[in-house]
Design a protein around this motif. Structure first.
Motif, PDB file in Angstrom:
ATOM      1  N   THR A  51       3.123  18.501   9.240  1.00 34.67           N
ATOM      2  CA  THR A  51       1.794  17.788   9.790  1.00 34.67           C
ATOM      3  C   THR A  51       1.585  16.581   9.361  1.00 34.67           C
ATOM      4  OG1 THR A  51       2.159  17.864   6.885  1.00 34.67           O
ATOM      5  CG2 THR A  51       1.311  20.149   7.472  1.00 34.67           C
ATOM      6  N   THR A  52       2.826  15.624   9.650  1.00 30.59           N
ATOM      7  CA  THR A  52       2.679  13.566   9.474  1.00 30.59           C
ATOM      8  C   THR A  52       1.982  13.617  10.756  1.00 30.59           C
ATOM      9  OG1 THR A  52       5.007  13.947   8.059  1.00 30.59           O
ATOM     10  CG2 THR A  52       3.615  11.769   9.424  1.00 30.59           C
TER      11      THR A  52
ATOM     12  N   ILE B 223      -2.829   6.714   1.667  1.00 32.80           N
ATOM     13  CA  ILE B 223      -3.162   7.936   2.041  1.00 32.80           C
ATOM     14  C   ILE B 223      -1.577   8.554   2.208  1.00 32.80           C
ATOM     15  CG2 ILE B 223      -4.436   9.546   2.671  1.00 32.80           C
ATOM     16  CD1 ILE B 223      -6.541   7.309   3.609  1.00 32.80           C
ATOM     17  N   VAL B 224      -1.228   8.421   3.078  1.00 36.33           N
ATOM     18  CA  VAL B 224      -0.447   9.209   3.310  1.00 36.33           C
ATOM     19  C   VAL B 224       0.431   9.411   3.101  1.00 36.33           C
ATOM     20  CG1 VAL B 224       1.319   9.588   5.749  1.00 36.33           C
ATOM     21  CG2 VAL B 224      -0.567   7.704   6.206  1.00 36.33           C
TER      22      VAL B 224
ATOM     23  N   PRO C 128       0.662  -1.221   0.203  1.00 39.03           N
ATOM     24  CA  PRO C 128       0.187  -0.147  -0.176  1.00 39.03           C
ATOM     25  C   PRO C 128       1.230   1.027   0.375  1.00 39.03           C
ATOM     26  CG  PRO C 128      -1.207  -1.560   1.809  1.00 39.03           C
ATOM     27  CD  PRO C 128       0.417  -1.837   1.121  1.00 39.03           C
ATOM     28  N   ALA C 129       2.129   1.080   1.193  1.00 44.66           N
ATOM     29  CA  ALA C 129       2.678   2.858   0.753  1.00 44.66           C
ATOM     30  C   ALA C 129       3.337   2.526  -0.191  1.00 44.66           C
ATOM     31  CB  ALA C 129       3.534   2.337   2.218  1.00 44.66           C
ATOM     32  N   LEU C 130       3.702   1.415  -0.770  1.00 43.78           N
ATOM     33  CA  LEU C 130       4.638   1.359  -2.318  1.00 43.78           C
ATOM     34  C   LEU C 130       3.613   2.096  -3.268  1.00 43.78           C
ATOM     35  CD1 LEU C 130       7.227   1.274  -4.147  1.00 43.78           C
ATOM     36  CD2 LEU C 130       6.705  -0.994  -3.847  1.00 43.78           C
ATOM     37  N   ALA C 131       2.598   1.495  -3.573  1.00 42.09           N
ATOM     38  CA  ALA C 131       1.588   2.176  -4.377  1.00 42.09           C
ATOM     39  C   ALA C 131       0.941   3.879  -4.194  1.00 42.09           C
ATOM     40  CB  ALA C 131       0.158   1.073  -4.413  1.00 42.09           C
ATOM     41  N   GLY C 132       1.075   3.949  -2.889  1.00 39.46           N
ATOM     42  CA  GLY C 132       1.027   4.731  -3.108  1.00 39.46           C
ATOM     43  C   GLY C 132       1.788   6.098  -3.207  1.00 39.46           C
ATOM     44  N   MET C 133       3.553   6.184  -2.636  1.00 35.39           N
ATOM     45  CA  MET C 133       4.392   6.320  -3.624  1.00 35.39           C
ATOM     46  C   MET C 133       4.460   6.682  -5.045  1.00 35.39           C
ATOM     47  SD  MET C 133       8.478   5.574  -2.293  1.00 35.39           S
ATOM     48  CE  MET C 133       8.690   4.374  -3.541  1.00 35.39           C
TER      49      MET C 133
END
Length: 243
Positions: free
Chosen positions: A72-73, A114-115, A5-10
């Motif tokens: 903002t993180t 999302i993040v 998921p994080a890789l896709a968000g990137m």
């Protein structure tokens, strides 16, 4: 599954040095959680303490400068504090393999879509980057498919032969397939078979076909793992092609 998921968000909203940096920090977060959970589960056995300490130091070295530059993180800090606490409670109680324990881990990993995407090149120019990118729909798809994977794996190993889990897996994957067809229609595409629908059709097929086979003959966990690796990569590809 924890990192896709994080890789896709990137990738979805434009890779840049900030998203790569955040992705690296998330990898270290995962390493800290993984080792710390085993430390808690073992009731603080000494052999698990060194990796927890090493990964924590590395995470601080990589993550603290990111938070200072991108404060903002910290909007996500309360959510992840709750998820981390629940994760460690599950490990302490040795209940991390329960449905709620799995759901906590999946929610933590999928929300990272999302993040990370909110710092993407394309999202950076939006007034509300958290909502103006592909991270939210991607996170939703990852959560639904990965929780379905949990149900399927349980029908193959820990809960093999239990009708309740089998029906839950079938209903969940059937609903995913119906949603994939419905979403494709709402988006205005005329083709019957979209990439998400094809992937969901595969997920439903393996959820229906493999448990009866496992009841008649032994299927090694590594074989189930390889099937889920292929499934996870298929979902990852579908997300990238769709969003």
């Amino acid at each position: 599954m924890a990192l896709t998921p994080a890789l896709a968000g990137m990738i979805i909203d434009g890779t840049n040095p900030t998203t790569i940096w955040l992705f690296a920090a998330w990898v270290l977060c995962y390493c800290v959680q993984f080792t710390a959970a085993r430390w808690f589960k073992s009731r603080f056995a000494h052999r698990y303490a060194p990796p927890v300490a090493v990964y924590t130091v590395l995470l601080a070295a990589v993550g603290l400068p990111f938070v200072i530059i991108h404060p903002t993180t910290l909007w996500w800090a309360p959510l992840y504090a709750i998820l981390a606490t629940l994760s460690f409670v599950a490990a302490w109680l040795r209940r991390e393999r329960t449905l709620w324990g799995n759901a906590v881990a999946i929610l933590a990993s999928c929300t990272m879509a999302i993040v990370v995407s909110s710092f993407g090149t394309h999202a950076a120019n939006a007034q509300y980057p958290m909502l103006a990118n592909g991270g939210l729909p991607a996170a939703t798809v990852f959560f639904l498919t990965q929780f379905g994977s949990v149900l399927f794996v349980k029908t193959m190993i820990r809960e093999r032969g239990k009708r309740g889990y089998l029906w839950a897996s079938w209903i969940w994957h059937g609903a995913l397939l119906a949603a994939a067809f419905g979403l494709w229609g709402l988006l205005g595409f005329g083709r019957l078979f979209s990439m998400p629908a094809i992937v969901c059709l595969w997920l439903l097929a393996r959820a229906i076909a493999m448990p009866p086979i496992a009841r008649r003959r032994s299927i090694k966990p590594i074989a189930v793992g390889l099937v889920e690796m292929m499934s996870s990569l298929s979902v990852f590809a579908a997300v990238l092609l769709t969003f």
